[in-house]
Design a protein around this motif. Structure first.
Motif, PDB file in Angstrom:
ATOM      1  N   SER A   7       1.855  -1.648   3.806  1.00  0.00           N
ATOM      2  CA  SER A   7       1.811  -2.387   5.038  1.00  0.00           C
ATOM      3  C   SER A   7       0.750  -2.125   6.097  1.00  0.00           C
ATOM      4  O   SER A   7       0.662  -0.750   6.144  1.00  0.00           O
ATOM      5  CB  SER A   7       3.431  -2.514   5.621  1.00  0.00           C
ATOM      6  OG  SER A   7       3.384  -3.032   6.878  1.00  0.00           O
ATOM      7  N   GLU A   8       0.616  -2.870   6.985  1.00  0.00           N
ATOM      8  CA  GLU A   8      -0.402  -2.485   8.002  1.00  0.00           C
ATOM      9  C   GLU A   8       0.377  -1.613   8.998  1.00  0.00           C
ATOM     10  O   GLU A   8      -0.308  -0.572   9.581  1.00  0.00           O
ATOM     11  CB  GLU A   8      -0.873  -3.675   8.743  1.00  0.00           C
ATOM     12  CG  GLU A   8       0.517  -4.556   9.340  1.00  0.00           C
ATOM     13  CD  GLU A   8       0.106  -5.934   9.936  1.00  0.00           C
ATOM     14  OE1 GLU A   8       0.837  -6.459  10.643  1.00  0.00           O
ATOM     15  OE2 GLU A   8      -1.063  -6.358   9.666  1.00  0.00           O
ATOM     16  N   ASP A   9       1.733  -1.287   8.817  1.00  0.00           N
ATOM     17  CA  ASP A   9       2.489  -0.472   9.681  1.00  0.00           C
ATOM     18  C   ASP A   9       2.396   0.932   8.966  1.00  0.00           C
ATOM     19  O   ASP A   9       3.300   1.896   9.425  1.00  0.00           O
ATOM     20  CB  ASP A   9       3.632  -0.892  10.230  1.00  0.00           C
ATOM     21  CG  ASP A   9       4.717  -1.154   9.097  1.00  0.00           C
ATOM     22  OD1 ASP A   9       4.565  -0.744   7.994  1.00  0.00           O
ATOM     23  OD2 ASP A   9       5.617  -2.176   9.492  1.00  0.00           O
ATOM     24  N   GLY A  10       2.164   1.229   7.775  1.00  0.00           N
ATOM     25  CA  GLY A  10       2.351   2.114   6.967  1.00  0.00           C
ATOM     26  C   GLY A  10       3.189   2.325   5.970  1.00  0.00           C
ATOM     27  O   GLY A  10       3.513   3.181   5.134  1.00  0.00           O
ATOM     28  N   THR A  11       4.028   1.268   6.060  1.00  0.00           N
ATOM     29  CA  THR A  11       5.252   1.234   5.322  1.00  0.00           C
ATOM     30  C   THR A  11       4.957   1.099   3.677  1.00  0.00           C
ATOM     31  O   THR A  11       3.609   0.433   3.746  1.00  0.00           O
ATOM     32  CB  THR A  11       6.187   0.302   5.376  1.00  0.00           C
ATOM     33  OG1 THR A  11       6.670   0.223   6.943  1.00  0.00           O
ATOM     34  CG2 THR A  11       7.524  -0.077   4.649  1.00  0.00           C
ATOM     35  N   ARG A  12       5.255   1.718   2.769  1.00  0.00           N
ATOM     36  CA  ARG A  12       4.961   1.536   1.326  1.00  0.00           C
ATOM     37  C   ARG A  12       6.097   0.808   0.569  1.00  0.00           C
ATOM     38  O   ARG A  12       7.165   1.476   0.683  1.00  0.00           O
ATOM     39  CB  ARG A  12       4.469   2.836   0.908  1.00  0.00           C
ATOM     40  CG  ARG A  12       3.235   3.506   1.574  1.00  0.00           C
ATOM     41  CD  ARG A  12       2.934   5.107   1.041  1.00  0.00           C
ATOM     42  NE  ARG A  12       2.683   5.124  -0.084  1.00  0.00           N
ATOM     43  CZ  ARG A  12       1.208   5.234  -0.536  1.00  0.00           C
ATOM     44  NH1 ARG A  12       0.440   5.114   0.465  1.00  0.00           N
ATOM     45  NH2 ARG A  12       0.912   5.467  -1.605  1.00  0.00           N
ATOM     46  N   LYS A  13       5.600   0.069  -0.380  1.00  0.00           N
ATOM     47  CA  LYS A  13       6.803  -0.388  -1.332  1.00  0.00           C
ATOM     48  C   LYS A  13       6.097  -0.328  -2.748  1.00  0.00           C
ATOM     49  O   LYS A  13       5.100  -0.595  -2.990  1.00  0.00           O
ATOM     50  CB  LYS A  13       7.061  -2.033  -0.877  1.00  0.00           C
ATOM     51  CG  LYS A  13       8.152  -2.673  -1.713  1.00  0.00           C
ATOM     52  CD  LYS A  13       8.484  -3.740  -1.113  1.00  0.00           C
ATOM     53  CE  LYS A  13       7.351  -5.039  -1.633  1.00  0.00           C
ATOM     54  NZ  LYS A  13       7.884  -6.320  -1.478  1.00  0.00           N
ATOM     55  N   VAL A  55       4.745  -0.939 -11.231  1.00  0.00           N
ATOM     56  CA  VAL A  55       3.976  -2.284 -11.607  1.00  0.00           C
ATOM     57  C   VAL A  55       3.057  -2.665 -10.406  1.00  0.00           C
ATOM     58  O   VAL A  55       2.064  -3.230 -10.573  1.00  0.00           O
ATOM     59  CB  VAL A  55       5.154  -3.289 -11.866  1.00  0.00           C
ATOM     60  CG1 VAL A  55       4.457  -4.801 -11.900  1.00  0.00           C
ATOM     61  CG2 VAL A  55       6.165  -2.922 -12.985  1.00  0.00           C
ATOM     62  N   GLU A  56       3.567  -2.362  -9.272  1.00  0.00           N
ATOM     63  CA  GLU A  56       2.713  -2.604  -7.989  1.00  0.00           C
ATOM     64  C   GLU A  56       3.102  -1.459  -6.920  1.00  0.00           C
ATOM     65  O   GLU A  56       4.447  -1.180  -6.696  1.00  0.00           O
ATOM     66  CB  GLU A  56       3.231  -4.002  -7.507  1.00  0.00           C
ATOM     67  CG  GLU A  56       2.562  -4.566  -6.506  1.00  0.00           C
ATOM     68  CD  GLU A  56       2.913  -6.057  -6.124  1.00  0.00           C
ATOM     69  OE1 GLU A  56       1.835  -6.840  -5.557  1.00  0.00           O
ATOM     70  OE2 GLU A  56       3.761  -6.628  -6.466  1.00  0.00           O
TER      71      GLU A  56
END
Length: 413
Positions: free
Chosen positions: A101-107, A96-97
């Motif tokens: 993140s700016e720190d490389g974390t992905r959600k 869906v999405e």
């Protein structure tokens, strides 16, 4: 304690696994163990003498190579491939999405199809890249029943448990998106990570209490650790629990993964308040289960998670009590700066207080890393999963309904 289930009957097995796909009556293969997959093939008409061999072949195509297309399974005959395509599915959830993140974390926000009379459900999964590892935080339930007072995720009601397949699919899609399968095509929009940024570790620390969904979590993690498939070492799989003591014993005996405990308090009075499951299984009972955990040693330490709440649990006296509580348990203590969320009554401890707390614990022989908040800008940090995206989606629906009502009102004029 969760009951053990007899999965030998085909109908019972399919119902338990939640394997019926949204598109017709196809059976989802992701999440079945090898015995169940062979049985499913026999039920579909594959000769009994071939079923185990075919299951082994398909298993490798799914988990070693990451394929979701039966037509690409070149060591299986065309006729059988057509049968597999007709009766089974390797369907992934809808993304869906996807946020970075700016720190490389992905959600990722994943949508799984409806099961039975239920509606489609959504969960969030987070990938945290580090120099020496890539950690995937996986959800086990839609919502949560524990209502820990500092956790935003806990403000949601439990919708349902995830199936073994739905738990595993979070890992499968993450590997798809990161180009982590050896001969899979990189999907449009997917990212080939730099060295050391593929999924090397998984943590059951997403939405839900994993040990309230024991059977499905167990099956998913054993498949993830299978040496002929995804091949993750059990030492790189960590299950985090708030303290479902009977199932902690089962976890050690039946799964054998690393264990993390959401402790957050050093006395029963405070833990009863902020981690309500403590009223059922108190600190003494919980720590005895930790002492009894199979294989626990300096090489296989238990992680204790301790969220730092200003003026609540962050005093030097509580650091001293924590050291005394854990005496004799090979342990690491993760100090987690509180991640604020709208409506919370808590504040994060001052950094100076967190460092004093950590220094005391370190001086007394326990590693106490301060967890660097990751993905806060995309609400991917500890305790923030799904709740905020759910709130935003509710606002979007309300806005849409208001617009529809306005349009309908103009139509009546």
């Amino acid at each position: 304690m969760p009951l053990s289930l007899d999965l030998t009957d085909a109908k019972t097995r399919l119902q338990w696994a939640g394997m019926t796909a949204a598109s017709g009556d196809k059976i989802a293969l992701i999440g079945l163990n090898k015995t169940q997959m062979a049985q499913a093939f026999k039920d579909a008409g594959v000769p009994e003498k071939q079923a185990r061999m075919r299951a082994s072949q398909v298993w490798q195509w799914i988990y070693v190579r990451g394929h979701d297309d039966f037509s690409r399974m070149s060591n299986i005959g065309k006729e059988l491939r057509a049968t597999l395509e007709e009766k089974f599915t390797l369907e992934r959830p809808e993304i869906v999405e996807e946020q970075i993140s700016e720190d490389g974390t992905r959600k990722w926000l994943f949508r799984f199809p409806a099961r039975g009379a239920g509606a489609p459900v959504e969960v969030e999964t987070v990938y945290i890249p580090e120099a020496d590892r890539g950690t995937l935080c996986i959800s086990s339930q839609v919502g949560c029943t524990l209502t820990c007072t500092f956790c935003h995720t806990g403000t949601q009601k439990l919708v349902r448990n995830l199936t073994a397949g739905e738990i595993l699919m979070q890992l499968m899609v993450a590997r798809d998106r990161l180009g982590d399968f050896p001969d899979a095509d990189i999907p449009q929009g997917g990212v080939v990570p730099s060295e050391g940024r593929k999924v090397t570790n998984i943590v059951m620390m997403g939405m839900g209490e994993p040990l309230y969904n024991f059977e499905h979590v167990k099956q998913a993690l054993l498949i993830a650790a299978d040496g002929e498939g995804l091949g993750l070492s059990k030492r790189r799989i960590t299950l985090s629990t708030s303290g479902v003591v009977p199932a902690i014993y089962r976890t050690g005996e039946e799964i054998g993964c690393a264990l993390a405990i959401s402790l957050h308090a050093t006395n029963d009075a405070l833990r009863d308040e902020i981690v309500p499951i403590n009223k059922k299984h108190n600190i003494a009972e919980l720590l005895q289960a930790c002492r009894d955990y199979p294989g626990v040693s300096n090489a296989k330490r238990i992680t204790f998670e301790y969220v730092m709440l200003k003026g609540v649990n962050d005093s030097l006296n509580e650091a001293k009590e924590l050291v005394q509580l854990l005496k004799g348990i090979p342990a690491k203590i993760n100090l987690i700066p509180f991640n604020p969320w709208p409506g919370s009554n808590y504040e994060c401890s001052d950094w100076e207080e967190i460092e004093k707390f950590a220094d005391f614990i370190n001086a007394n022989g326990y590693a106490s890393p301060i967890r660097t908040p990751r993905g806060r800008d995309i609400l991917a940090a500890c305790g923030q999963l799904k709740s905020e995206s759910e709130r935003m989606r509710i606002k979007e629906r309300m806005a849409l309904e208001a617009t529809r009502a306005m349009v309908a009102g103009h139509g009546e004029d």
